[in-house]
Write a protein that holds these residues in place. Structure first.
Motif, PDB file in Angstrom:
ATOM      1  N   LYS A 132       5.523   8.466  -2.041  1.00 24.19           N
ATOM      2  CA  LYS A 132       5.054   7.794  -3.245  1.00 24.19           C
ATOM      3  C   LYS A 132       3.528   7.692  -3.191  1.00 24.19           C
ATOM      4  N   ILE A 133       2.890   7.836  -4.333  1.00 27.51           N
ATOM      5  CA  ILE A 133       1.430   7.757  -4.339  1.00 27.51           C
ATOM      6  C   ILE A 133       0.955   6.349  -3.989  1.00 27.51           C
ATOM      7  N   SER A 134       1.832   5.376  -4.174  1.00 23.09           N
ATOM      8  CA  SER A 134       1.488   3.981  -3.835  1.00 23.09           C
ATOM      9  C   SER A 134       1.404   3.769  -2.325  1.00 23.09           C
ATOM     10  N   ASN A 135       1.858   4.769  -1.528  1.00 22.88           N
ATOM     11  CA  ASN A 135       1.697   4.687  -0.081  1.00 22.88           C
ATOM     12  C   ASN A 135       0.233   4.811   0.319  1.00 22.88           C
ATOM     13  N   TYR A 136      -0.556   5.426  -0.576  1.00 21.03           N
ATOM     14  CA  TYR A 136      -1.952   5.718  -0.260  1.00 21.03           C
ATOM     15  C   TYR A 136      -2.936   4.997  -1.183  1.00 21.03           C
ATOM     16  N   LEU A 137      -2.490   4.679  -2.385  1.00 19.64           N
ATOM     17  CA  LEU A 137      -3.363   4.040  -3.369  1.00 19.64           C
ATOM     18  C   LEU A 137      -2.783   2.668  -3.701  1.00 19.64           C
ATOM     19  N   PHE A 138      -3.565   1.619  -3.493  1.00 17.36           N
ATOM     20  CA  PHE A 138      -3.012   0.265  -3.532  1.00 17.36           C
ATOM     21  C   PHE A 138      -3.343  -0.535  -4.795  1.00 17.36           C
ATOM     22  N   ASP A 139      -4.089   0.043  -5.713  1.00 15.74           N
ATOM     23  CA  ASP A 139      -4.480  -0.703  -6.908  1.00 15.74           C
ATOM     24  C   ASP A 139      -3.801  -0.158  -8.166  1.00 15.74           C
ATOM     25  N   LEU A 140      -2.662   0.502  -7.980  1.00 21.50           N
ATOM     26  CA  LEU A 140      -1.989   1.148  -9.110  1.00 21.50           C
ATOM     27  C   LEU A 140      -1.177   0.164  -9.940  1.00 21.50           C
TER      28      LEU A 140
END
Length: 480
Positions: free
Chosen positions: A109-117
């Motif tokens: 998931k992209i949320s594994n790397y980007l935390f402000d989504l």
């Protein structure tokens, strides 16, 4: 036969074979040259560079025209072309390099790397980004997110936009996907996206490869992106700055020489091993079961022979025909009437290998060139010759494309002639009459426009465009 005579005979045979191979390759080069020169002349393409790689060897490499019309500089081996969206191929390779090193997974998931989504973005995966199946709002489609806007503010505004469709449902080309891949690559590697790509895909390259999505920026050796202004009747320089955020999607600039070298590294598994390339070139399964796309690469088919690649800016194209061990690179810096990067690649492929000849494409090109190269009478003559040669092909769409291109390039009178001819050729087509009516309307011939919209509606009572235009014409007549 004694040994001496046998050796002489063998030598003569080998020499004859070598001469035949050389002659055959020369003939091939001449045919490609002839095709490209004719196409470039018809469409007034300022400059181009083209390469053909067969069985690992460059069998054709040529440079045409001007890198800058204003400066009167020529295209040569040192000319740097912006790849535009063909850049995405390089970014995709960067993603799969991380996958190969077990630093990333397509299922992550992209949320594994980007935390402000935003919450709605959390479950989007890497595979959804590279296959354009994310459903995320496209960053380039909103008036309140101009290219000139500061990057942080771009994301702030984009995060508030609605999701376009269910994740994985279908293919929808989207620049946001690659903007996010930039952030993820940088998060994983701890270096800038640009540094990562240059280090891992262009080692030891000192010049000829540079990142810039700013067309107005001066880069030594970079060709000018030309846009034809039909009102001024001349080419103007394209100066838009798309910003660093788009480097991974459309900001790579390179020479043909370096693109050839990059392709060789890809072919010889220096960039990715074969297993990883097979994964990258696997077809993604969309939920709608209709769309076809690989992981970051478009898929094409000619006579049931598959190829893969991508295009950019309506000016560049990179294509691989794996089963034929054939790669074609086409780079240009503008066009007057119609973009033809994909058609050029397909046509060249047919010249190199007759199994890849697309008869319909070749026939359409011959007709199209005739209308832009000759006068109307000669063009019609060419049309009939080509049609007689290809009786099974319907050229309605070809004629419509020609007419609309003429109309959009300030040649309305000739466009109407082509629309009229198309109606003659396709008297039962509601679309042919609808298009002719549009031509008449744009020329102020409202009565003729009305007649043809009515005819179109008779042929297809469901034609909503004809209904709307007839109402519009009626309202115009009331106002008069």
């Amino acid at each position: 036969m004694n040994k001496i005579h046998l050796i002489i005979l063998l030598f003569l045979s080998l020499n004859s074979f070598a001469q035949n191979v050389k002659t055959s390759q020369n003939d091939l080069q001449k045919k490609i040259d002839h095709y490209l020169k004719e196409t470039i002349e018809v469409n007034k393409i300022p400059g181009a560079s083209v390469a053909v790689i067969k069985n690992g060897k460059v069998i054709y490499e040529q440079y045409f025209g001007k890198s800058s019309i204003k400066e009167n500089t020529i295209v040569d081996r040192n000319s740097i072309f912006r790849l535009y969206s063909a850049t995405k191929l390089i970014t995709t390779v960067a993603v799969f390099q991380l996958i190969e090193k077990n630093k990333l997974s397509l299922e992550d998931k992209i949320s594994n790397y980007l935390f402000d989504l935003p919450k709605e973005w959390q479950n989007v995966t890497i595979k959804n980004l590279v296959t354009h199946s994310s459903g995320l709002p496209d960053i380039v489609k909103f008036e309140d997110i101009p290219y000139s806007l500061e990057e942080h503010e771009k994301w702030t505004r984009l995060y508030k936009k609605p999701i376009e469709f269910e994740m994985g449902d279908h293919y929808s080309y989207n620049q946001t996907n690659y903007c996010l891949l930039t952030k993820i690559i940088e998060k994983i590697t701890g270096s800038s996206y640009e540094e990562n790509v240059l280090k891992n895909q262009f080692p030891n390259v000192k010049k000829g490869v540079v990142f810039s999505a700013n067309a107005s920026e001066f880069i030594p050796g970079r060709v000018v992106h030309h846009v034809f202004d039909f009102k001024k009747k001349k080419y103007e320089r394209f100066n838009a700055d798309h910003g660093k955020i788009h480097n991974s999607g459309s900001g790579l600039n390179m020479t043909l020489k370096e693109f050839i070298a990059w392709n060789e590294r890809l072919d010889t598994n220096q960039l990715l091993n074969q297993e990883t390339k097979n994964l990258m070139w696997k077809q993604f399964e969309f939920k709608n079961k209709k769309d076809k796309f690989l992981y970051g690469w478009s898929e094409y088919s000619t006579n049931n022979i598959n190829s893969l690649g991508f295009t950019g800016g309506y000016m560049t194209a990179f294509r691989k025909f794996p089963s034929e061990d054939l790669t074609i690179i086409f780079l240009s810096n503008g066009y007057k009437y119609f973009h033809m990067e994909e058609k050029a690649v397909d046509h060249i492929a047919g010249i190199v290998d007759e199994k890849l000849i697309d008869k319909k494409l070749w026939a359409e090109e011959e007709i199209t060139n005739a209308f832009f190269e000759n006068n109307y009478t000669k063009a019609i003559q060419t049309y009939h010759v080509v049609k007689n040669r290809n009786p099974a092909i319907n050229f309605e769409d070809t004629l419509l494309n020609i007419a609309y291109t003429l109309m959009n390039s300030d040649r309305l009178t000739k466009a109407i002639k082509v629309f009229e001819f198309n109606v003659q050729e396709n008297p039962k087509s509601f679309n042919a009459f609808d298009s002719l009516a549009e031509g008449y309307f744009n020329n102020g011939q409202t009565e003729l426009s009305k007649e043809n919209y009515q005819k179109s509606l008779e042929l297809n009572p469901e034609n909503t465009n004809a209904k709307e235009m007839l109402l519009k014409i009626e309202n115009l007549s009331i106002r008069k």
